[in-house]
Design a protein around this motif. Structure first.
Motif, PDB file in Angstrom:
ATOM      1  N   GLY A  96       3.561  -2.487  -3.390  1.00 51.30           N
ATOM      2  CA  GLY A  96       3.756  -3.858  -2.932  1.00 51.30           C
ATOM      3  C   GLY A  96       3.894  -3.951  -1.421  1.00 51.30           C
ATOM      4  N   LEU A  97       4.610  -3.009  -0.840  1.00 54.50           N
ATOM      5  CA  LEU A  97       4.753  -2.998   0.619  1.00 54.50           C
ATOM      6  C   LEU A  97       3.417  -2.701   1.301  1.00 54.50           C
ATOM      7  CD1 LEU A  97       8.203  -1.211   0.882  1.00 54.50           C
ATOM      8  CD2 LEU A  97       7.710  -3.584   1.495  1.00 54.50           C
ATOM      9  N   ALA A  98       2.619  -1.817   0.691  1.00 50.42           N
ATOM     10  CA  ALA A  98       1.281  -1.541   1.236  1.00 50.42           C
ATOM     11  C   ALA A  98       0.395  -2.775   1.096  1.00 50.42           C
ATOM     12  CB  ALA A  98       0.659  -0.349   0.523  1.00 50.42           C
ATOM     13  N   GLY A  99       0.537  -3.488  -0.010  1.00 45.41           N
ATOM     14  CA  GLY A  99      -0.212  -4.734  -0.176  1.00 45.41           C
ATOM     15  C   GLY A  99       0.163  -5.762   0.879  1.00 45.41           C
ATOM     16  N   TRP A 100       1.449  -5.821   1.222  1.00 49.30           N
ATOM     17  CA  TRP A 100       1.876  -6.724   2.290  1.00 49.30           C
ATOM     18  C   TRP A 100       1.209  -6.355   3.607  1.00 49.30           C
ATOM     19  CZ3 TRP A 100       3.186 -11.146   3.954  1.00 49.30           C
ATOM     20  CH2 TRP A 100       3.669 -11.306   5.240  1.00 49.30           C
ATOM     21  N   LEU A 101       1.087  -5.062   3.874  1.00 49.95           N
ATOM     22  CA  LEU A 101       0.423  -4.648   5.115  1.00 49.95           C
ATOM     23  C   LEU A 101      -1.028  -5.119   5.151  1.00 49.95           C
ATOM     24  CD1 LEU A 101       1.735  -1.020   5.652  1.00 49.95           C
ATOM     25  CD2 LEU A 101       2.206  -3.026   7.056  1.00 49.95           C
ATOM     26  N   VAL A 120      -4.150  -2.636   8.437  1.00 48.84           N
ATOM     27  CA  VAL A 120      -5.113  -2.408   7.357  1.00 48.84           C
ATOM     28  C   VAL A 120      -5.294  -0.911   7.100  1.00 48.84           C
ATOM     29  CG1 VAL A 120      -7.547  -2.671   6.714  1.00 48.84           C
ATOM     30  CG2 VAL A 120      -6.293  -4.605   7.670  1.00 48.84           C
ATOM     31  N   ALA A 121      -5.422  -0.120   8.151  1.00 45.45           N
ATOM     32  CA  ALA A 121      -5.610   1.323   7.973  1.00 45.45           C
ATOM     33  C   ALA A 121      -4.391   1.966   7.310  1.00 45.45           C
ATOM     34  CB  ALA A 121      -5.891   1.984   9.331  1.00 45.45           C
ATOM     35  N   VAL A 122      -3.204   1.610   7.766  1.00 45.07           N
ATOM     36  CA  VAL A 122      -1.990   2.186   7.178  1.00 45.07           C
ATOM     37  C   VAL A 122      -1.795   1.680   5.749  1.00 45.07           C
ATOM     38  CG1 VAL A 122       0.523   2.297   7.395  1.00 45.07           C
ATOM     39  CG2 VAL A 122      -0.897   2.593   9.404  1.00 45.07           C
ATOM     40  N   GLY A 123      -2.111   0.421   5.500  1.00 44.89           N
ATOM     41  CA  GLY A 123      -1.995  -0.120   4.145  1.00 44.89           C
ATOM     42  C   GLY A 123      -2.909   0.579   3.156  1.00 44.89           C
ATOM     43  N   VAL A 124      -4.153   0.818   3.555  1.00 41.53           N
ATOM     44  CA  VAL A 124      -5.100   1.535   2.683  1.00 41.53           C
ATOM     45  C   VAL A 124      -4.633   2.970   2.471  1.00 41.53           C
ATOM     46  CG1 VAL A 124      -7.460   2.447   2.572  1.00 41.53           C
ATOM     47  CG2 VAL A 124      -7.066   0.067   3.218  1.00 41.53           C
ATOM     48  N   ALA A 130      -0.052   6.360  -2.754  1.00 43.88           N
ATOM     49  CA  ALA A 130       0.781   5.935  -3.881  1.00 43.88           C
ATOM     50  C   ALA A 130       0.042   6.145  -5.197  1.00 43.88           C
ATOM     51  CB  ALA A 130       1.186   4.474  -3.721  1.00 43.88           C
ATOM     52  N   ALA A 131      -1.272   5.927  -5.191  1.00 42.87           N
ATOM     53  CA  ALA A 131      -2.055   6.145  -6.402  1.00 42.87           C
ATOM     54  C   ALA A 131      -2.188   7.628  -6.727  1.00 42.87           C
ATOM     55  CB  ALA A 131      -3.441   5.523  -6.249  1.00 42.87           C
ATOM     56  N   LEU A 132      -2.262   8.460  -5.697  1.00 49.32           N
ATOM     57  CA  LEU A 132      -2.416   9.903  -5.912  1.00 49.32           C
ATOM     58  C   LEU A 132      -1.100  10.646  -6.045  1.00 49.32           C
ATOM     59  CD1 LEU A 132      -5.218  10.648  -3.292  1.00 49.32           C
ATOM     60  CD2 LEU A 132      -5.464  10.419  -5.768  1.00 49.32           C
TER      61      LEU A 132
END
Length: 138
Positions: A96-101, A120-124, A130-132
């Motif tokens: 969720g925090l990455a989505g906010w970024l 955008v780069a840090v969020g991706v 997080a997925a891995l």
């Protein structure tokens, strides 16, 4: 015979005593925590990046506080997850925090700038890590 104070054998000379055997560490633990370590480093970068990108100098206090608070929250969540691998519920928080970024440049209207590219780069990167990352064990 052992001492009641130190629970060590004091009758056998030290050069004859056997060295204590250290317990074996689980194999691959460091590799399993690598994505979380990358998330932590990205969170630190978010907090520190206000200086090289000049958020405050450009008068972008909203971008500065967004990245600072998000970075601190990510760092805290990641440290808790690293220290307690059985802690559940932190992957959705990190996601969720990455989505906010990813949406912060649109919501706060950064325009196309270095701060937008950074978020955008840090969020991706954080979403990918997080997925891995390691599976949560409730």
């Amino acid at each position: 015979m052992s001492s009641f104070i130190s629970d060590q054998d004091f009758t056998t000379p030290a050069h004859i005593r056997l060295e204590p055997v250290e317990p074996e560490r689980p194999a691959g633990r460091g590799a399993r925590n690598l994505p979380l370590t990358i998330v932590f480093l990205a969170a630190v970068w978010l907090v520190v990046s206000a200086v090289p990108f000049g958020y405050i100098g450009a008068g972008r206090y909203d971008a500065f506080w967004s990245d600072a608070v998000t970075g601190i929250a990510l760092a805290v969540a990641t440290i808790i997850r690293l220290l307690n691998p059985r802690a559940a519920g932190f992957t959705p928080i990190i996601g969720g925090l990455a989505g906010w970024l990813l949406v912060a440049p649109l919501v706060l209207q950064y325009g196309w700038s270095a701060s937008t590219a950074n978020d955008v780069a840090v969020g991706v990167l954080i979403l990918t890590c997080a997925a891995l990352g390691p599976d949560e064990k409730p």
